[in-house]
Design a protein around this motif. Structure first.
Motif, short mmCIF file in Angstrom:
data_model
loop_
_atom_site.label_atom_id
_atom_site.label_comp_id
_atom_site.label_asym_id
_atom_site.label_seq_id
_atom_site.Cartn_x
_atom_site.Cartn_y
_atom_site.Cartn_z
N GLY A 118 0.81 -1.22 0.00
CA GLY A 118 0.00 0.00 0.00
C GLY A 118 0.85 1.27 0.00
O GLY A 118 1.69 1.46 0.87
N GLY A 119 0.61 2.13 -0.98
CA GLY A 119 1.45 3.31 -1.13
C GLY A 119 1.28 4.34 -0.04
O GLY A 119 2.19 5.13 0.22
N ARG A 120 0.12 4.35 0.60
CA ARG A 120 -0.18 5.40 1.57
C ARG A 120 -0.16 4.89 3.02
O ARG A 120 -0.64 5.57 3.92
CB ARG A 120 -1.55 6.01 1.25
N LEU A 121 0.43 3.72 3.23
CA LEU A 121 0.44 3.16 4.58
C LEU A 121 1.21 4.03 5.56
O LEU A 121 0.96 3.96 6.77
CB LEU A 121 1.06 1.77 4.57
N PHE A 122 2.14 4.84 5.08
CA PHE A 122 2.92 5.69 5.99
C PHE A 122 2.03 6.66 6.75
O PHE A 122 2.42 7.17 7.80
CB PHE A 122 3.97 6.48 5.20
N GLN A 355 9.23 12.65 5.02
CA GLN A 355 7.78 12.49 4.92
C GLN A 355 7.44 11.76 3.64
O GLN A 355 8.25 11.68 2.71
CB GLN A 355 7.08 13.85 4.95
N GLY A 356 6.22 11.21 3.59
CA GLY A 356 5.75 10.54 2.40
C GLY A 356 5.19 11.53 1.39
O GLY A 356 5.12 12.74 1.63
N GLY A 357 4.79 11.01 0.23
CA GLY A 357 4.30 11.88 -0.84
C GLY A 357 2.78 11.98 -0.85
O GLY A 357 2.07 11.15 -0.29
N GLY A 358 2.28 13.00 -1.54
CA GLY A 358 0.85 13.16 -1.71
C GLY A 358 0.29 14.39 -1.03
O GLY A 358 1.01 15.33 -0.68
N SER A 359 -1.02 14.37 -0.78
CA SER A 359 -1.73 15.54 -0.28
C SER A 359 -1.30 15.94 1.13
O SER A 359 -1.51 17.08 1.54
CB SER A 359 -3.24 15.28 -0.29
N ALA A 360 -0.70 15.01 1.87
CA ALA A 360 -0.30 15.32 3.26
C ALA A 360 1.06 15.98 3.35
O ALA A 360 1.50 16.32 4.45
CB ALA A 360 -0.31 14.04 4.09
N GLU A 568 0.80 8.84 -1.82
CA GLU A 568 -0.60 8.78 -2.23
C GLU A 568 -0.66 8.57 -3.74
O GLU A 568 0.14 9.11 -4.49
CB GLU A 568 -1.28 10.09 -1.86
N GLY A 569 -1.61 7.75 -4.18
CA GLY A 569 -1.88 7.64 -5.60
C GLY A 569 -1.30 6.44 -6.30
O GLY A 569 -1.71 6.12 -7.42
N ALA A 602 8.97 3.89 5.90
CA ALA A 602 7.84 3.75 6.83
C ALA A 602 7.25 2.35 6.82
O ALA A 602 6.65 1.94 7.81
CB ALA A 602 6.75 4.76 6.47
N THR A 603 7.42 1.63 5.70
CA THR A 603 6.72 0.36 5.55
C THR A 603 7.72 -0.73 5.18
O THR A 603 8.84 -0.45 4.77
CB THR A 603 5.64 0.50 4.46
N PRO A 604 7.32 -2.02 5.33
CA PRO A 604 8.29 -3.11 5.21
C PRO A 604 9.12 -3.09 3.94
O PRO A 604 8.64 -2.72 2.87
CB PRO A 604 7.39 -4.35 5.26
N ALA A 605 10.38 -3.51 4.09
CA ALA A 605 11.30 -3.63 2.97
C ALA A 605 12.02 -4.96 3.07
O ALA A 605 12.20 -5.50 4.16
CB ALA A 605 12.31 -2.48 2.99
#
Length: 808
Positions: A118-122, A355-360, A568-569, A602-605
């Motif tokens: 999931g791209g927005r899990l962060f 930080q992650g990408g997108g609207s946030a 996001e996205g 932020a998420t598993p690798a």
């Protein structure tokens, strides 16, 4: 905020509704702008302002807006496993919101980590519904106690990004109730959020923004929710169906599917005017809670500063304390504060992802890189920092200090807009290097736009020059003239959340002028300049890294994802780190005396080098104080006592719920309630949910459960710190049913800080909402029978077990 008598509010609202005709009522049910709700002077309603920002306040602008403090991302905050920390985060964000004159923070995100792709899990807390719901409750309480509204999102089943605007999530009723509704149920019952945001997707064939069963029957009816239900931005596509389905507010505005169409639907008898009145009643109740009805709200401005010493110290501790020690062979960590040289290696050491990408995304006052953080903590005489392999396919916008306005000499760039005849409409200094070009902004009417700047270099150097943002471009600089076209990412928001970019490596000197001209382009987009030192080739980077590692006592290799994977996205297609980062780690291991890997993600690798390295620190996306927080964690100034909130697979496609790609528009949650650790079968994962070593060692001795009719209500666990440092332990309690078809589930946890050699009795409350099951036939709950309690430091380290029975 203005005061009002709660007992008098219903009559005040009814009186206000009686003043308005149908058209004026309906007008209030769609936003007035992208992030604002309309005022109505006739009833004393003032404008309500909203902002994205689960981990920082972005404000109304997607790029180039006001600077705000950037917190660690949600999964890193969740790794504290501490509701009190979540409440502190809410309080900090409330102060930020007040400083921005914002009434509503659009968060928290409490969708679950169903798939690690999931791209927005962060933005979301965890894979577990109980942990997510409890943390969301603390977050909401912290904000709303200070008069700032929240909007838990996205209701419901927005666990992935692929086709997220249209995907139909097919989920059986029991799973919906026991897993995906539970975090929302908890936050509604325990924190009473003033609004909730509906998601884009469909749930079992019905769009979430018009899902009468979920909104009207469950949320508002069964749970007794008295707040506002708003749409996600541009999510609403129907008129009567969404109005009758329970949606109260369409965002954004002023246009949308309601307005005149909804007036016509009422006049045609498709929507009852009483339904409109109920939506407006909830809207006015919401406005009253944030101080905008009745009358103009009192000022909420505070002295909060995103880069004050107090704020920086809070953010450093929030980030460092949630970091997780995954591996620590021979007590490699914490590193000695004195001694031999330390090599800091990797692109993420310099270009640390905060930080992650997108609207946030927000604009922080600064981001401390990991290289700078460790150098500041240990001194330049001990630290050598070298770049790593390439990790991005799209270059970033220039740092403001890398360029200056050619007219004023100020840090940033010059933005000039022309009309179709070639006349200058406006020319402005911008103190960043990206800006929104949107229809309702000052660049909206421009036929062409120029971004221009002068390079700031210490000496002539090979420099990457380029542009970001979709459109046709003419790019010029000394020795460079290019015409190019960059295309939007697919789907709504593709020009905003994932702007394309391209750069060219050319020799440049300080003062060299860059000009990038783009033509008019329909749709919203972010545009910007690229200007940065040209990176080494991957082979050169690996060679330099191994040379530095040979000469050091410890090599700290920093690897991770970027906003190209965590955004996001779009969802990931693999958990492999981008580029040749794995090769870099193994090359360093081959020559280094000791190797510590810091993972900036932020998420598993995947970690194919896990058995070769001496220690691994999972650093998350640490926010603006990233480098100082990593240094504090590595050196033991702040214990990285975090525990994982997601199960880490050892290979792609391991574990349940992997797929995020719909088939013919439908994404089937085939794993049902066996999400994450609940559904792990076969070989063990790389790291279990709840794993984290901290800097202590522990002995678990006794457990005293309290249960009613076989359902645990609490457990008292004795733990002894057998290490030589004061440390924080997180005691986790799981219920494992005797029925093999019933998944294990977290039922409670508690933390304790214990000095070396001391024993503490930790009281763990056990939530009964995870010890029940939903019967779709009777549409009722029943207790989960015949379970045993597992007392654990994580599911990979169970210390005690205790059967429960009806007699317990």
């Amino acid at each position: 905020m203005t005061g009002y008598d709660e007992a008098e509010l219903p009559s005040m609202i009814d009186k206000a509704i009686g003043v308005l005709d149908l058209a004026r009522k309906v007008r209030l049910l769609t936003g007035a702008a992208m992030f604002a709700l309309p005022a109505e002077p006739a009833i004393g309603l003032s404008e309500v302002r909203l902002s994205d920002g689960p981990t920082g306040l972005r404000g109304a602008e997607l790029a180039g807006g006001r600077k705000s403090c950037l917190l660690p991302n949600a999964t890193l905050l969740a790794q504290h496993w501490d509701v009190g920390v979540a409440e502190q985060v809410g309080e900090l964000l409330a102060d930020e919101a007040a400083a921005h004159e914002v009434h509503v923070v659009l968060g928290p995100t409490i969708n679950l980590h169903r798939s690690p792709l999931g791209g927005r899990l962060f933005e979301a807390f965890s894979e577990d519904p109980l942990l997510s719901g409890a943390l969301a409750t603390g977050y909401v309480r912290g904000l709303q106690a200070r008069g700032i509204a929240t909007s838990p999102k996205h209701f419901l089943a927005n666990e992935s990004e692929t086709e997220r605007f249209t995907v139909d999530c097919a989920i059986d009723e029991r799973t919906v109730r026991e897993v995906y509704l539970l975090p929302f149920e908890m936050v509604v019952a325990d924190a009473r959020p003033w609004s909730v945001m509906a998601s884009y997707n469909q749930v079992n064939g019905t769009p979430a923004s018009e899902h009468r069963e979920l909104i009207e029957n469950v949320l508002k009816g069964e749970w007794g929710y008295d707040g506002l239900v708003m749409s996600d931005w541009f999510a609403t596509t129907s008129t009567a169906a969404s109005a009758n389905g329970g949606l109260d507010l369409v965002m954004p505005g002023p246009d949308g599917p309601w307005g005149e169409k909804l007036v016509a639907a009422v006049e045609a008898g498709d929507v009852a005017e009483e339904t409109i009145d109920e939506h407006l009643r909830r809207l006015l109740r919401f406005a009253a809670r944030v101080g905008c009805f009745p009358g103009e709200p009192a000022s909420k401005t505070t002295s909060a500063s995103p880069d004050s010493p107090q704020t920086r110290e809070r953010l450093r501790h929030l980030a460092a304390g949630g970091m997780t020690v995954l591996v620590n062979r021979d007590n490699t960590l914490p590193l000695a504060t004195s001694g031999g040289r330390v090599a800091v290696i990797g692109r993420h050491a310099f270009d640390t992802v905060a930080q992650g990408g997108g609207s946030a995304q927000i604009r922080p006052p600064h981001v401390v890189s990991i290289a700078d953080g460790l150098t500041g903590a240990l001194g330049t005489e001990r630290v050598s920092a070298v770049d790593g392999v390439e990790v991005r396919t799209r270059p970033l916008a220039a740092e403001p200090g890398a360029v200056r306005d050619p007219h004023t000499g100020e840090s940033g760039m010059r933005v000039t807009a022309w009309d179709a005849a070639g006349a200058v409409l406006e020319s402005r200094h911008v103190d960043g290097t990206e800006i929104e070009a949107v229809e309702d902004g000052w660049l909206g009417s421009a036929a062409s736009i120029e971004l221009s700047a002068e390079l700031v270099l210490d000496e002539p150097a090979r420099t990457r020059i380029g542009v970001r943002g979709p459109g046709r471009w003419e790019l010029t600089a000394p020795g460079l003239r290019e015409e190019l076209e960059l295309h939007r990412a697919p789907g709504p928001g593709g020009g905003l959340h994932r702007p394309p970019a391209r750069g060219f490596d050319v020799e440049q000197s300080s003062g060299a002028r860059i000009s990038a001209v783009t033509r008019a382009d329909s749709g919203m987009r972010i545009i910007g300049l690229v200007a940065a030192p040209a990176p080494p080739t991957d082979d050169e980077a690996i060679q330099a890294a191994t040379a530095a590692a040979r000469e050091s006592e410890v090599a700290v290799v920093v690897v991770g994802y970027t906003q190209e994977q965590e955004t996001e996205g779009v969802d990931k297609t693999t958990l492999a780190l981008p580029g040749r980062q794995d090769e870099l780690v193994l090359a360093v291991v081959a020559v280094a005396e000791r190797t510590v890997v810091v993972v900036n993600a932020a998420t598993p690798a995947l970690m194919p080098w896990i058995d070769e390295v001496d220690a691994v620190l999972w650093a998350g996306l640490p926010g603006q104080e990233a480098g100082d927080a990593v240094a504090a964690a590595l050196l033991g100034e702040v214990e990285p006592a975090g525990r994982l909130v997601t199960t880490f697979p050892a290979a792609d496609r391991d574990g349940p719920g992997w797929n995020t790609t719909p088939t013919d528009g439908v994404l089937t949650y085939a794993e049902g309630g066996a999400v994450g650790y609940r559904g792990w079968r076969g070989r063990d994962p790389l790291f279990w949910f709840g794993h984290g070593l901290g800097y202590g060692t522990w002995r678990y001795e006794t457990v005293e459960p309290v249960a009613e009719h076989g359902i645990a209500t609490n457990a008292r666990v004795q733990v002894t710190n057998t290490g030589d440092r004061t440390s924080r332990e997180i005691v986790q309690v799981y219920a494992r049913p005797a029925d093999p078809d019933e998944p294990i589930r977290l039922v409670g946890w508690a933390g304790a800080i214990v000095e070396p050699g001391r024993t503490a009795t930790v009281a763990v409350p056990c939530d009964q909402r995870t010890q029940r099951r939903w019967d779709p036939d009777t549409r009722a709950w029943s207790p989960l029978p015949n379970t045993e309690l597992l007392i654990a430091r994580g599911l990979g380290d169970v210390r005690l077990t205790l059967p429960l029975s009806e007699e317990n």
